[in-house]
Design an enzyme around this catalytic site. Structure first.
Site, PDB file in Angstrom:
ATOM      1  N   ASP A   1      22.828  19.009  54.595  1.00 37.03           N
ATOM      2  CA  ASP A   1      22.867  20.396  54.151  1.00 37.03           C
ATOM      3  C   ASP A   1      23.947  20.552  53.086  1.00 37.03           C
ATOM      4  O   ASP A   1      24.964  19.831  53.092  1.00 37.03           O
ATOM      5  CB  ASP A   1      23.188  21.336  55.318  1.00 37.03           C
ATOM      6  CG  ASP A   1      22.031  21.459  56.294  1.00 37.03           C
ATOM      7  OD1 ASP A   1      20.916  21.037  55.959  1.00 37.03           O
ATOM      8  OD2 ASP A   1      22.260  21.992  57.402  1.00 37.03           O
ATOM      9  N   ARG A   2      23.753  21.505  52.225  1.00 37.24           N
ATOM     10  CA  ARG A   2      24.719  21.745  51.150  1.00 37.24           C
ATOM     11  C   ARG A   2      26.127  21.994  51.700  1.00 37.24           C
ATOM     12  O   ARG A   2      27.126  21.561  51.121  1.00 37.24           O
ATOM     13  CB  ARG A   2      24.255  22.943  50.315  1.00 37.24           C
ATOM     14  CG  ARG A   2      25.104  23.216  49.089  1.00 37.24           C
ATOM     15  CD  ARG A   2      24.525  24.367  48.282  1.00 37.24           C
ATOM     16  NE  ARG A   2      25.329  24.678  47.120  1.00 37.24           N
ATOM     17  CZ  ARG A   2      25.090  25.661  46.288  1.00 37.24           C
ATOM     18  NH1 ARG A   2      24.040  26.457  46.486  1.00 37.24           N
ATOM     19  NH2 ARG A   2      25.872  25.880  45.245  1.00 37.24           N
TER      20      ARG A   2
END
Length: 328
Positions: free
Chosen positions: A145-146
């Protein structure tokens, strides 16, 4: 600001060769339609505009040699806006923690996406391709995930990508994370077996525990309790579903600190006051064995300084509440 566009590409057909065999359909199409946002590529696949052997196929379909993939006409962002120049990605060199002829491991910083799309012109993989122009087949082995920092595996050869994907499918890759969760774990080790289902809203994935979901397993191990407020944990993945750690943590009543989607707002506010400004989740270590040689591989990256500072603040807060610690 909208990106300038090139003229739409015509529909075309690609025949899968041995080098591309084993690749997921979504990754194949993303590579073939460079500059097209990831969310749009998924819409093209799900709507049936991308076809395999004249039929529909799921984004997760593994391509076979000889498969015929139809790529629909699309409009793509102008190439000049798609990626930065070499000077814009030089900082990434210091984040490479391991590299050989077939594999690169990046210590991905929080806040940087692993790939472009969803309003981002580029991510780690696009930047690495600029940084390593001689490596023509750089591909993400998995995703983070970012908001998550830590170990990101990038294959430099298609054969390595196929091998690592097979190991992931067979559960032969040991991935460990470090996280901070609300409250104190009830036991030293908590195993979660809860199927997960993904729904998409506005181009974003929302995941929930559901009986008809995909089997998912996560193990949380207590490393350090911080009173009743929080627990510092190591997390091992038995499967690799979207948002798996975050959803499983919330499912057992111990949401991750800084999680603005599945977390606890009051807990997040308390941690923000101690300096936490992102998701407290770090991909700490990855280990596996290369099946061709039997050679073990292991890499780890330490907890970033910003997350260490939050733990230090929690330690100080506990000392203030409990008074001086007893002598050993």
């Amino acid at each position: 600001m909208n990106l300038p566009e090139k003229a739409g590409t015509p529909a075309r057909q690609r025949v899968v060769d041995e080098d591309a065999a084993g690749q997921r359909l979504d990754n194949f199409v993303l590579g073939a339609l460079k500059g097209v946002p990831r969310s749009h590529v998924y819409r093209l696949i799900r709507s049936g505009q991308v076809r395999v052997n004249s039929g529909r196929a799921a984004p997760s379909y593994r391509l076979q040699p000889g498969d015929r993939v139809r790529l629909p006409p699309v409009r793509t962002a102008a190439r000049a806006a798609a990626s930065p120049g070499p000077s814009g990605v030089a900082w990434l060199e210091a984040r490479i923690v391991y590299e050989d002829a077939r594999l690169l491991v990046l210590d991905k910083p929080a806040g940087v996406a692993v790939h472009g799309g969803s309003g981002l012109s580029f991510g780690c993989i696009e930047a690495l391709r600029v940084l390593r122009p001689e490596a023509r087949t750089l591909e993400l082995v998995h995703r983070l995930d970012r908001a998550t920092s830590g170990c990101l595996l990038v294959a430099k050869k298609r054969s390595a990508l196929r091998t690592l994907h097979a190991l992931l499918r067979e559960g032969q890759v040991d991935k460990r994370y470090l996280g901070l969760v609300r409250g104190r774990l009830r036991r030293a080790t908590v195993e979660v077996d809860a199927p997960l289902s993904v729904r998409h809203r506005g181009g974003e994935a929302w995941v929930s525990v559901a009986a008809d979901g995909k089997p998912s397993r996560t193990v949380f191990r207590l490393l350090e309790p911080y009173g009743a407020e929080a627990s510092f944990v190591e997390i091992a993945l038995g499967t690799g579903r979207t948002h798996q750690i975050r959803v499983h943590a919330a499912h057992i009543g111990h949401p991750l600190a800084g999680d603005d989607r599945y977390g606890d707002e009051a807990f997040n506010r308390r941690l923000a006051a101690l300096g936490l400004d992102r998701l407290f989740l770090h991909a700490h270590a990855v280990a596996f064995t290369w099946p061709d040689s039997g050679e073990p591989f292991e890499v780890s990256v330490p907890l970033p300084e910003d997350l260490k500072a939050v733990l230090d603040a929690l330690t100080g807060l506990g000392a203030e509440r409990a008074g001086p610690a007893p002598l050993p």
